[in-house]
Write an enzyme that holds these catalytic residues in place. Structure first.
Site, PDB file in Angstrom:
ATOM      1  N   HIS A 261       0.837  -1.206   0.000  1.00 19.17           N
ATOM      2  CA  HIS A 261       0.000   0.000   0.000  1.00 19.17           C
ATOM      3  C   HIS A 261       0.871   1.255   0.000  1.00 19.17           C
ATOM      4  O   HIS A 261       0.621   2.201  -0.763  1.00 19.17           O
ATOM      5  CB  HIS A 261      -0.918  -0.011   1.224  1.00 19.17           C
ATOM      6  CG  HIS A 261      -1.710   1.247   1.394  1.00 19.17           C
ATOM      7  ND1 HIS A 261      -2.980   1.415   0.879  1.00 19.17           N
ATOM      8  CD2 HIS A 261      -1.409   2.418   2.019  1.00 19.17           C
ATOM      9  CE1 HIS A 261      -3.429   2.616   1.180  1.00 19.17           C
ATOM     10  NE2 HIS A 261      -2.488   3.245   1.876  1.00 19.17           N
ATOM     11  N   GLU A 262       1.888   1.284   0.855  1.00 19.35           N
ATOM     12  CA  GLU A 262       2.772   2.456   0.904  1.00 19.35           C
ATOM     13  C   GLU A 262       3.581   2.584  -0.386  1.00 19.35           C
ATOM     14  O   GLU A 262       3.833   3.693  -0.864  1.00 19.35           O
ATOM     15  CB  GLU A 262       3.703   2.363   2.113  1.00 19.35           C
ATOM     16  CG  GLU A 262       2.996   2.385   3.462  1.00 19.35           C
ATOM     17  CD  GLU A 262       2.127   3.620   3.641  1.00 19.35           C
ATOM     18  OE1 GLU A 262       2.462   4.682   3.082  1.00 19.35           O
ATOM     19  OE2 GLU A 262       1.095   3.516   4.337  1.00 19.35           O
ATOM     20  N   HIS A 265       1.534   4.371  -2.955  1.00 18.46           N
ATOM     21  CA  HIS A 265       1.587   5.830  -2.826  1.00 18.46           C
ATOM     22  C   HIS A 265       2.829   6.388  -3.523  1.00 18.46           C
ATOM     23  O   HIS A 265       2.782   7.447  -4.154  1.00 18.46           O
ATOM     24  CB  HIS A 265       1.597   6.238  -1.356  1.00 18.46           C
ATOM     25  CG  HIS A 265       0.255   6.206  -0.700  1.00 18.46           C
ATOM     26  ND1 HIS A 265      -0.829   6.912  -1.188  1.00 18.46           N
ATOM     27  CD2 HIS A 265      -0.191   5.558   0.416  1.00 18.46           C
ATOM     28  CE1 HIS A 265      -1.879   6.699  -0.400  1.00 18.46           C
ATOM     29  NE2 HIS A 265      -1.519   5.873   0.567  1.00 18.46           N
ATOM     30  N   GLU A 342      -6.481   7.045  -1.326  1.00 20.07           N
ATOM     31  CA  GLU A 342      -6.294   5.893  -0.444  1.00 20.07           C
ATOM     32  C   GLU A 342      -6.937   4.653  -1.050  1.00 20.07           C
ATOM     33  O   GLU A 342      -6.379   3.556  -0.994  1.00 20.07           O
ATOM     34  CB  GLU A 342      -6.891   6.194   0.935  1.00 20.07           C
ATOM     35  CG  GLU A 342      -6.114   7.223   1.754  1.00 20.07           C
ATOM     36  CD  GLU A 342      -4.718   6.754   2.104  1.00 20.07           C
ATOM     37  OE1 GLU A 342      -4.530   5.542   2.333  1.00 20.07           O
ATOM     38  OE2 GLU A 342      -3.804   7.605   2.136  1.00 20.07           O
TER      39      GLU A 342
END
Length: 434
Positions: A261-262, A265, A342
């Site tokens: 997930h990071e 980003h 997100e």
């Protein structure tokens, strides 16, 4: 599944378009207002030159030249007589000590102004005097026209400096996040923590290779609060900051999903996009609190938490009326885009790991852990909330709690509700199982 992905992409681009238009209109409005105000102030200043500026300018020139000579002579004298300024010409009694103290004071003149303040103190009157002389010799040049030119120049300089500071601030953000998670400094290495960090780095390297991007650096902190955050504008210079508390609370699959997930980003350059679109709001805050205060490091408690507001001067109050709507609309657009990104990062993490259930489980674990934590542990996490994977729990208020929560979380919040993200991920899990 393909339809959901298309809908998510279209939703992202629609929000990007709206946020970009709002940012462009907002920045244009702020610049126009600032130029107009700067032109009026510069014109009034130029008009007052004969009675006010010229005498002060003359005194300033004399004082500057005299002070410069004092500094130069003192520097030469200190170089020639570096040890004893009285040089033993009189006996070392009480009088000699007083003379020595007085001589050292003369050879170390105080510097009341910084280099920037001295430049402004000399430069502004000099420019004003030059402008007044130009108006006196050029009949078509009016004070307002000259003030407009000066205003445009000042606003261009200020805006350019703001943009430069924002695009070089990722280092400061990285420092804030690493300090909050207690990442060891190079001067204070931790061999055990470094071994854990190296293992995380290998995981991220593998995930980055699957996504065919340069692997960001991993930083592991000693903090027991579960934190996962990504900072940086480009994949090659980004950092994924993870706390030991996060690693201890998640399973192997959950940890992999959070790292993906990071990494998403980083792939989507979310920090760079949101920073660029937030420039109007940043400029508004800089104009309200002043550039010097804006550059100061933030306190542990934000103005939202303490209830304090920046002091607004009279000229700033004049600008509030046209600029507050710009600030509110820009902040709303950025918050909406940040929440949607997100969801996009969750989708990208699934594409990398192929395991939506692991990310849903990780979000449940982290959200439940933060709800159980005492307020003392959460203060440091709040400083990284804007960068972390889940927001901190809500502090209940005695009055208007539901309204305040709706405004803070649903309207201006940077993260969607964790329950809603988990629901979407579980839906994706069901689709994959079918």
């Amino acid at each position: 599944m393909r339809f959901d992905r298309l809908r998510l992409t279209l939703g992202l681009w629609l929000r990007m378009l709206v946020a970009t238009l709002v940012a462009v209109v907002g920045m244009t409005t702020l610049v126009v207002v600032e130029v107009g105000l700067a032109a009026l102030m510069a014109a009034a200043f130029i008009e007052s030159i004969p009675g006010i500026v010229i005498p002060f300018f003359a005194v300033g020139v004399v004082a500057t030249v005299g002070f410069g000579l004092w500094i130069s002579i003192a520097a030469v004298y200190r170089r020639l007589l570096p040890v004893s300024l009285v040089v033993g010409r009189i006996d070392h009694d009480g009088v000699a000590d007083v003379l020595e103290w007085f001589a050292r004071g003369l050879t170390r003149p105080p510097v009341p102004l910084t280099r920037r303040e001295a430049t402004l103190a000399v430069g502004i009157p000099s420019i004003a005097l030059a402008g007044y002389l130009a108006i006196d010799h050029l009949p078509h040049l009016t004070p307002f026209l000259l003030g407009f030119v000066v205003g445009v120049g000042l606003v261009c300089y200020g805006t350019g400096r703001l943009v430069y500071n924002e695009w070089t601030a990722d280092g400061a953000v990285r420092e804030t996040v690493t300090e909050a998670t207690r990442v060891p400094r190079e001067a204070d290495p931790d061999d055990d923590l470094e071994a854990e960090r190296a293992a995380l780095q290998r995981r991220v390297d593998r995930l980055a290779a699957q996504a065919t991007i340069p692997s960001p650096t991993v930083a592991l902190g000693r903090s027991s609060a579960p934190v996962a955050a990504s900072v940086g504008y480009r994949p090659s210079t980004s950092t994924i900051v993870v706390s030991r508390g996060l690693v201890e609370r998640l399973s192997e699959r959950e940890l992999e999903a959070v790292l993906a997930h990071e990494l998403a980003h980083v792939i989507n350059r979310d920090a760079a996009v949101l920073t660029a679109l937030s420039l109007p709001a940043t400029k508004f805050k800089a104009m309200m609190v002043g550039e010097d205060q804006e550059d100061e490091p933030a306190e542990d408690e934000s103005t939202e938490a303490t209830g304090e507001s920046p002091v607004v001067g009279p000229h700033q109050g004049f600008m509030i009326v046209p600029m507050v709507p710009v600030f509110l609309v820009t902040t709303l657009a950025i918050a909406s885009l940040a929440r949607y990104r997100e969801y996009v990062a969750d989708q990208a993490a699934i594409a990398i790991t192929g395991d939506p259930a692991a990310l849903a489980s990780a979000l449940e674990t982290l959200d439940a852990d933060l709800e159980r934590r005492p307020a003392t542990d959460l203060r440091s996490h709040r400083s990284t909330a804007a960068f972390s994977i889940v927001p901190p729990p809500w502090d209940e208020h005695r009055f208007f709690d539901r309204t305040r929560r709706f405004v803070a979380r649903r309207v201006f919040g940077t993260h969607p509700r964790t329950e809603k993200r988990i629901e979407r991920l579980k839906t994706r899990t069901g689709d994959l199982e079918r």
